[in-house]
Structures are given as C-alpha cells and as structure tokens.
Motif scaffolding. Structure first.
Motif, PDB file in Angstrom:
ATOM      1  N   PRO A  63       0.799  -1.233   0.023  1.00 57.34           N
ATOM      2  CA  PRO A  63      -0.264   0.179  -0.486  1.00 57.34           C
ATOM      3  C   PRO A  63       0.870   0.994  -0.007  1.00 57.34           C
ATOM      4  CG  PRO A  63      -0.556  -1.635   1.907  1.00 57.34           C
ATOM      5  CD  PRO A  63       0.175  -2.105   1.112  1.00 57.34           C
ATOM      6  N   ILE A  64       1.719   1.674   0.894  1.00 52.59           N
ATOM      7  CA  ILE A  64       2.979   2.567   0.888  1.00 52.59           C
ATOM      8  C   ILE A  64       3.483   2.398  -0.567  1.00 52.59           C
ATOM      9  CG2 ILE A  64       4.493   1.457   2.132  1.00 52.59           C
ATOM     10  CD1 ILE A  64       3.280   5.144   3.068  1.00 52.59           C
ATOM     11  N   VAL A  65       3.964   1.782  -1.076  1.00 52.86           N
ATOM     12  CA  VAL A  65       4.440   1.233  -2.179  1.00 52.86           C
ATOM     13  C   VAL A  65       4.252   2.586  -3.414  1.00 52.86           C
ATOM     14  CG1 VAL A  65       5.819  -0.233  -4.242  1.00 52.86           C
ATOM     15  CG2 VAL A  65       6.488   0.008  -1.746  1.00 52.86           C
ATOM     16  N   LYS A  66       2.440   1.709  -3.296  1.00 52.97           N
ATOM     17  CA  LYS A  66       1.553   2.736  -4.188  1.00 52.97           C
ATOM     18  C   LYS A  66       1.456   3.735  -4.262  1.00 52.97           C
ATOM     19  CE  LYS A  66      -1.143  -2.000  -5.308  1.00 52.97           C
ATOM     20  NZ  LYS A  66      -2.686  -2.554  -5.273  1.00 52.97           N
ATOM     21  N   GLU A  67       1.186   4.107  -3.237  1.00 54.34           N
ATOM     22  CA  GLU A  67       1.289   4.972  -2.971  1.00 54.34           C
ATOM     23  C   GLU A  67       2.910   6.198  -3.082  1.00 54.34           C
ATOM     24  OE1 GLU A  67       0.833   7.981   1.828  1.00 54.34           O
ATOM     25  OE2 GLU A  67       0.148   6.426   1.419  1.00 54.34           O
ATOM     26  N   PHE A  68       3.282   5.962  -2.974  1.00 52.10           N
ATOM     27  CA  PHE A  68       4.959   6.682  -3.433  1.00 52.10           C
ATOM     28  C   PHE A  68       5.468   6.016  -4.476  1.00 52.10           C
ATOM     29  CE2 PHE A  68       5.139   7.830   1.373  1.00 52.10           C
ATOM     30  CZ  PHE A  68       4.150   8.344   1.520  1.00 52.10           C
ATOM     31  N   LYS A  69       4.843   5.558  -5.703  1.00 51.25           N
ATOM     32  CA  LYS A  69       5.800   4.697  -6.990  1.00 51.25           C
ATOM     33  C   LYS A  69       6.599   6.077  -7.438  1.00 51.25           C
ATOM     34  CE  LYS A  69       1.581   4.034  -9.604  1.00 51.25           C
ATOM     35  NZ  LYS A  69       0.478   3.104 -10.481  1.00 51.25           N
ATOM     36  N   ASP A  70       5.096   7.189  -7.788  1.00 50.05           N
ATOM     37  CA  ASP A  70       6.054   8.046  -8.221  1.00 50.05           C
ATOM     38  C   ASP A  70       7.003   9.158  -7.906  1.00 50.05           C
ATOM     39  OD1 ASP A  70       4.355   7.923 -10.551  1.00 50.05           O
ATOM     40  OD2 ASP A  70       2.575   9.117  -9.692  1.00 50.05           O
ATOM     41  N   LYS A  71       7.215   8.238  -6.426  1.00 49.18           N
ATOM     42  CA  LYS A  71       8.488   9.746  -5.770  1.00 49.18           C
ATOM     43  C   LYS A  71       9.747   8.580  -6.161  1.00 49.18           C
ATOM     44  CE  LYS A  71       5.240  12.717  -3.580  1.00 49.18           C
ATOM     45  NZ  LYS A  71       3.990  12.370  -4.679  1.00 49.18           N
ATOM     46  N   VAL A  72       9.115   7.317  -5.247  1.00 50.67           N
ATOM     47  CA  VAL A  72      10.704   6.511  -5.114  1.00 50.67           C
ATOM     48  C   VAL A  72      10.491   5.069  -6.126  1.00 50.67           C
ATOM     49  CG1 VAL A  72      12.103   5.281  -2.788  1.00 50.67           C
ATOM     50  CG2 VAL A  72      10.593   7.310  -2.893  1.00 50.67           C
ATOM     51  N   SER A  73      11.183   4.640  -6.036  1.00 50.09           N
ATOM     52  CA  SER A  73      11.338   2.860  -6.526  1.00 50.09           C
ATOM     53  C   SER A  73      12.168   2.415  -6.131  1.00 50.09           C
ATOM     54  CB  SER A  73      13.079   2.778  -7.596  1.00 50.09           C
ATOM     55  OG  SER A  73      12.327   4.308  -8.872  1.00 50.09           O
ATOM     56  N   PHE A  74      11.261   1.038  -6.013  1.00 50.18           N
ATOM     57  CA  PHE A  74      10.870   0.344  -4.578  1.00 50.18           C
ATOM     58  C   PHE A  74      11.716  -0.973  -4.966  1.00 50.18           C
ATOM     59  CE2 PHE A  74      10.065  -2.108  -0.988  1.00 50.18           C
ATOM     60  CZ  PHE A  74       9.911  -1.447   0.263  1.00 50.18           C
ATOM     61  N   VAL A  75      12.668  -1.182  -4.599  1.00 46.37           N
ATOM     62  CA  VAL A  75      13.917  -2.680  -4.794  1.00 46.37           C
ATOM     63  C   VAL A  75      14.141  -3.846  -3.967  1.00 46.37           C
ATOM     64  CG1 VAL A  75      13.844  -1.737  -6.903  1.00 46.37           C
ATOM     65  CG2 VAL A  75      15.658  -1.666  -5.319  1.00 46.37           C
ATOM     66  N   THR A  76      14.230  -5.028  -3.537  1.00 45.17           N
ATOM     67  CA  THR A  76      14.362  -5.481  -3.574  1.00 45.17           C
ATOM     68  C   THR A  76      16.087  -5.984  -3.426  1.00 45.17           C
ATOM     69  OG1 THR A  76      13.728  -7.507  -4.463  1.00 45.17           O
ATOM     70  CG2 THR A  76      12.859  -7.147  -2.555  1.00 45.17           C
ATOM     71  N   ILE A  77      17.234  -6.682  -3.220  1.00 46.01           N
ATOM     72  CA  ILE A  77      18.286  -6.781  -3.475  1.00 46.01           C
ATOM     73  C   ILE A  77      19.090  -8.027  -2.509  1.00 46.01           C
ATOM     74  CG2 ILE A  77      19.829  -5.208  -2.318  1.00 46.01           C
ATOM     75  CD1 ILE A  77      21.423  -4.392  -4.554  1.00 46.01           C
ATOM     76  N   ASP A  78      19.839  -8.660  -3.626  1.00 45.16           N
ATOM     77  CA  ASP A  78      20.923  -9.604  -3.264  1.00 45.16           C
ATOM     78  C   ASP A  78      21.711  -9.258  -1.646  1.00 45.16           C
ATOM     79  OD1 ASP A  78      22.554 -12.110  -1.912  1.00 45.16           O
ATOM     80  OD2 ASP A  78      21.853 -12.924  -3.882  1.00 45.16           O
ATOM     81  N   ALA A  79      20.968  -9.652  -0.483  1.00 40.18           N
ATOM     82  CA  ALA A  79      21.849  -8.674   0.708  1.00 40.18           C
ATOM     83  C   ALA A  79      23.572  -8.986   0.658  1.00 40.18           C
ATOM     84  CB  ALA A  79      21.828  -9.607   1.640  1.00 40.18           C
ATOM     85  N   VAL A  80      23.692 -10.445   0.038  1.00 41.92           N
ATOM     86  CA  VAL A  80      24.952 -11.689   0.818  1.00 41.92           C
ATOM     87  C   VAL A  80      25.925 -11.287  -1.185  1.00 41.92           C
ATOM     88  CG1 VAL A  80      25.892 -13.682   0.029  1.00 41.92           C
ATOM     89  CG2 VAL A  80      24.009 -13.073   0.976  1.00 41.92           C
ATOM     90  N   ARG A  81      25.661 -10.948  -1.824  1.00 38.87           N
ATOM     91  CA  ARG A  81      26.059 -10.383  -4.089  1.00 38.87           C
ATOM     92  C   ARG A  81      26.541  -9.558  -2.976  1.00 38.87           C
ATOM     93  NH1 ARG A  81      23.322 -10.840  -9.630  1.00 38.87           N
ATOM     94  NH2 ARG A  81      25.297 -10.385 -10.747  1.00 38.87           N
ATOM     95  N   PHE A  82      25.947  -8.225  -2.888  1.00 28.88           N
ATOM     96  CA  PHE A  82      25.857  -6.642  -2.998  1.00 28.88           C
ATOM     97  C   PHE A  82      25.995  -5.784  -1.690  1.00 28.88           C
ATOM     98  CE2 PHE A  82      23.012  -7.559  -6.964  1.00 28.88           C
ATOM     99  CZ  PHE A  82      24.397  -7.667  -7.844  1.00 28.88           C
ATOM    100  N   VAL A  83      26.838  -6.995  -1.174  1.00 24.11           N
ATOM    101  CA  VAL A  83      27.141  -6.945   1.159  1.00 24.11           C
ATOM    102  C   VAL A  83      28.032  -5.490   0.265  1.00 24.11           C
ATOM    103  CG1 VAL A  83      29.003  -8.076   0.882  1.00 24.11           C
ATOM    104  CG2 VAL A  83      27.902  -7.515   3.545  1.00 24.11           C
ATOM    105  N   ASP A  84      28.789  -5.458  -0.346  1.00 21.52           N
ATOM    106  CA  ASP A  84      29.928  -4.209  -0.117  1.00 21.52           C
ATOM    107  C   ASP A  84      29.213  -2.659  -0.226  1.00 21.52           C
ATOM    108  OD1 ASP A  84      32.087  -5.382   0.070  1.00 21.52           O
ATOM    109  OD2 ASP A  84      32.468  -6.025  -1.626  1.00 21.52           O
ATOM    110  N   HIS A  85      27.716  -3.118  -1.539  1.00 18.99           N
ATOM    111  CA  HIS A  85      27.059  -2.087  -2.411  1.00 18.99           C
ATOM    112  C   HIS A  85      26.301  -1.828  -0.785  1.00 18.99           C
ATOM    113  CE1 HIS A  85      25.088   1.053  -4.421  1.00 18.99           C
ATOM    114  NE2 HIS A  85      23.325   0.224  -4.148  1.00 18.99           N
ATOM    115  N   GLY A  86      26.031  -2.193   0.333  1.00 13.36           N
ATOM    116  CA  GLY A  86      25.514  -2.279   1.278  1.00 13.36           C
ATOM    117  C   GLY A  86      25.920  -1.356   2.465  1.00 13.36           C
TER     118      GLY A  86
END
Length: 502
Positions: free
Chosen positions: A273-296
């Motif tokens: 519900p909150i993602v739909k509300e803000f879809k024009d303001k923020v891109s919402f994504v998931t990410i592999d925390a193990v593969r991209f730990v350095d990005h985190g």
C-alpha cells in the motif's frame, strides 16, 4: 568401427556442436554481409576482453532467436585481426555494438543479456508505431514486457503526440495503434480515443483516462509511462540498474538474504500500500544482501544484519538508512519522513585521527572542514578505493609525495578512503572513479582536477606550478631522487566505478 569412420563422425559432431548463428566478419566480407541488410547488429570485440566473453553466450542465443524469428543477422568483428575495420567505425572500447540499417551504423543502446538484445532488435525491426489489426492484437500486446497501444477510429483519431513520443522512445518501448471499428476487449472499456499500457507484471495493464488522452502531449505520455512501466517492487541487479538510474527517482532498497524468500514476500505484501502511494516519488526494490554486501556498506548499512532498508539519491550520492528495527511499520514511517523532507542524509566517516603525524594526511568525512576550512594551505588530495588496481600502483608514489612535503607548513598531501567515507554535501564535487585527484589552492574554495601523469616528478611539478602558498620545494632535487618504480604508473587511466557494484 573403423578408426577413420570414428574420426569422421567425431569431426561431424564437433562441427555441429560449434555451429554458430553469429557471422564472423572481415574487411573483405563486411559490405556483402551487412550493407544490403535492412537491419543487422554487429559486435566489435577482442578475444581477451572479459566483458566480451560474458556477452558471448547471450549474443549467440539472441542470434539464433532473431534469425529464426525475424531473419535479422547478428555478426561480430575481431578487432585484434581487423584493426582497420574497427578504426573505420570509431571503435575504442570492447565490446562495441552497432545497429546497421542498409550499411548505416548507429550505436546500440540496449541491454547485454539475450532477452534484452532480442527485445531491443525486435523494436528496431518495427516502425515507431506498428499497425495492429484484430488478428494480430492479442499477440502484439504480449511481444514485450511493456507495450503501448492507442485505439481510435475515423471519428476519434489517435492524438499526434502518441507518434511523436513513440519516435523518441522506440528503443525502449513497443508502440502500436489499432484503427478498426471492431474493437477487441479493452481493459476498463474507455471511450475512444484510448491508450492502454500492457505489461507482464503487477496488474497487467494501465489505462490513460479519456480526459488525459484528449489533452495528450509527448511529455504527459512520457510521465504516464514512467509511472507505470516499472514493477511496483522488483529485484535490482547490474542488468536493470540502468533502468532505475534513468528513471531519475530515489531508490529504496530492501537488502535481504537470497534464501529467505518467505520473509521477503511477506514483507512486500505488507508494504505494497505505501509503495503504491509513493511509486511516483521513490523506486522500491529488493536486492541480494549477500552478493551486494559491499554496495550495502557503501550505503551506510552495517553489512551483517539482514534484512535492512535504505534510501539512496543517486544524483546527490546521499543515503538514508533505517536505523530502527526492520519492520513494515518502521519502513513505512521512514519512507513518509523521507518524502516529507524530515530526514537528514547519513554521512559515513571513519573516526577523525587523534594525530596527523604521517607524511600523508588522513582525511575523513568528519574531518573535512578541519582541513579544507583552512584556506591558507594548498591541499592535494587523493580519493581511493582499497580494491582499485590503479590506486595500489599509485600508493607508494603518493607516500613519497607526502614525504617530500612533510616539513612544509603550507602544502598538505592528503588521502581519503572513499569506501569508508562520504564526500560531504558541502563539497563542490562528487567522486565517480578511482583514484580521483583534486587540488585546492591556498586562498581559494575551488578544486582543480588533476589529469596528468602519475610519476613523482609529474606530481611535484604540478604542485609547484599551482600552489599559492610560500615556501617552494626544489623540483630539481625531488626529480633526482625519483625512483624507477614511479614511471610504472605514468599514463594510467582512471578505474571508473559507477554506483558501486551496480
């Protein structure tokens, strides 16, 4: 079985196994294979290039699919063997892909995965706006992940803005127009003229309202597509990061362990519900925390406690990590506070050193003003990453440079680990590659880019020519002491890294 027969069968099998639908081109065959084609894709490559090797299986798969589906040729040129041909087409990096229409090249701007290459070339094979008929309609709307169809008739013509925008966005989306009195089943049955965005995710379609179609402009159509052409929640990776970057919105990441799908899916359902509300303001994504730990870690996450949530502004290189317990309730509160402008960005910093008694000044984000707030000194600073090969080569030279100016009261040779420290928002620049070398003359607030050679001699000559403080160092004396190793880093190019691993 006779030995000769076995060899013959083996040769036949090997030839079949190695058969390729990618055409190998030379200077002698290029024109005959490419110039007569309405559409062709050519890869200019080098056998030793790692990115070319990664592309190869995807290029092969796309070649087979496009040959059978559209009769479109995919070809390649080995630039180590055909240097003049590659020079003719301005190739200066590998792999370079170019789309040819009757021998006239344009740069390929699509993805480097098989499905992306196929999708891009399908769009290239069609007019900017395809004519859709009752018999082709159902197949057409499924040809790509996002398809736009405009519906009209003689009394209700399709707005001219539809074709106008299609001409500029044909590489990205598939456009069609349906002009027939016998209309197919259109979602939500809008009045004509109508525009429907079909997509292979989320609710499956979006309809532009009748009032919006009647006042349609290329810009308003672009906004409609931008708002609806990305999944509400998708997994981000190097393959689609560019799509999110081009969208221009902040990115809200959920870092989760790849095996914990149940927790991730439950959270996504709670947060929709909150993602739909803000879809024009923020891109919402998931990410592999193990593969991209350095990005985190680069986004100020601890890198050990998952799941975790952070918002990143790409343009400003600022980040807003959730510091409270990860939950749908806390993520929603964090998102609302961010959208309302109530959050301050997190500035990542090492502790400020208690003393600065080494030849090279240890610069940190929290210690930025202590160094650059004093404009009586000339400051030459390197921004590096520990894993960067060019930075490692420069390290002993930069240390020697620090030693040359260690006793100077007005010249500071500094260094910042840009993976452990953020460039403060008050700084007039961002770091996009490593190493980045910046010089701030005394009495000035401006930073100059250093683009010269990376020998000790080069660096000293630059400092002496550009410093504004008193107390010169003898360049001749410093040059005489230059080590042989210094020359090894001369002419090295920057190792550019965009958005960490993504």
């Amino acid at each position: 079985m006779r030995y000769s027969t076995l060899l013959s069968l083996l040769a036949t099998f090997t030839a079949g196994a190695l058969a390729s639908d990618v055409i190998d081109l030379t200077g002698g065959t290029f024109k005959s294979e490419v110039n007569g084609e309405d559409l062709a894709l050519v890869e200019f490559f080098a056998p030793w290039c790692g990115h070319c090797k990664n592309l190869a299986p995807h290029y092969e798969e796309a070649a087979t699919e496009l040959k059978s589906k559209l009769g479109v040729k995919l070809a390649k040129v080995d630039c180590t063997e055909e240097a003049e041909l590659c020079k003719e087409f301005g190739v200066n990096g590998y792999p370079t892909l170019k789309v040819f229409r009757n021998g006239v090249p344009t740069d390929y701007a699509g993805p480097r995965k098989a499905d992306g290459i196929i999708s891009y070339m399908v769009k290239q094979s069609l007019p900017a706006v395809s004519e859709v008929t009752p018999s082709s309609h159902d197949e057409f709307i499924k040809q790509d992940k996002v398809v736009l169809v405009a519906y009209g008739d003689e009394s209700h013509p399709v707005p001219a803005a539809f074709a106008e925008y299609a001409n500029s966005a044909r590489d990205t989306y598939l456009f069609g127009q349906y002009l027939d009195s016998s209309l197919p089943s259109i979602p939500e049955s809008p009045s004509l003229p109508a525009i429907v965005l079909y997509k292979q995710f989320d609710e499956g379609h979006n309809v532009l309202s009748t009032s919006e179609v009647s006042s349609l402009t290329a810009d308003s159509l672009a906004e409609f597509i931008k708002s609806n052409s990305m999944p509400l929640v998708d997994e981000i990776s190097p393959e689609n990061f560019g799509d999110y970057a081009e969208r221009g919105l902040p990115i809200a990441y959920v870092f989760a362990e790849p095996d914990d799908t149940a927790t991730r899916e439950q959270f996504i359902e709670e947060i929709k519900p909150i993602v739909k509300e803000f879809k024009d303001k923020v891109s919402f994504v998931t990410i592999d925390a193990v593969r991209f730990v350095d990005h985190g870690k680069g986004l100020a996450l601890p890198g050990e406690d998952w799941p975790a949530f952070v918002i990143q502004e790409l343009a400003e290189q600022s980040k807003y990590p959730l510091d409270t317990k990860f939950s749908a309730k806390n993520v929603e509160a964090h998102l609302r506070a961010y959208v309302d402008g109530k959050l301050s960005p997190k500035i990542k910093s090492e502790p400020i050193p208690k003393t600065q008694d080494q030849p090279v000044y240890h610069l940190t984000a929290d210690g930025w003003d202590a160094l650059f707030g004093d404009d009586s000194k000339d400051v030459f600073a390197e921004f590096f990453a520990p894993w960067c090969g060019h930075c490692k080569k420069l390290a002993p030279v930069w240390e020697e440079l620090g030693e040359k100016y260690q006793n100077s009261k007005n010249v500071v040779i500094a260094q910042m680990d840009a993976t452990l420290n953020d460039i403060p928002p008050t700084a007039p620049f961002k770091v996009a590659g490593f190493p980045t070398l910046k010089f701030r003359p005394a009495g000035s607030s401006d930073f100059e880019d250093y683009m010269g050679g990376r020998t000790l001699e080069d660096l000293i000559e630059f400092v002496e020519a550009n410093k504004k403080s008193e107390g010169p160092l003898s360049t001749e004396e410093a040059v005489e002491e230059r080590s042989d190793e210094d020359s090894a880093v001369a002419g090295e190019e920057e190792e550019v890294v965009e958005h960490d691993e993504l």
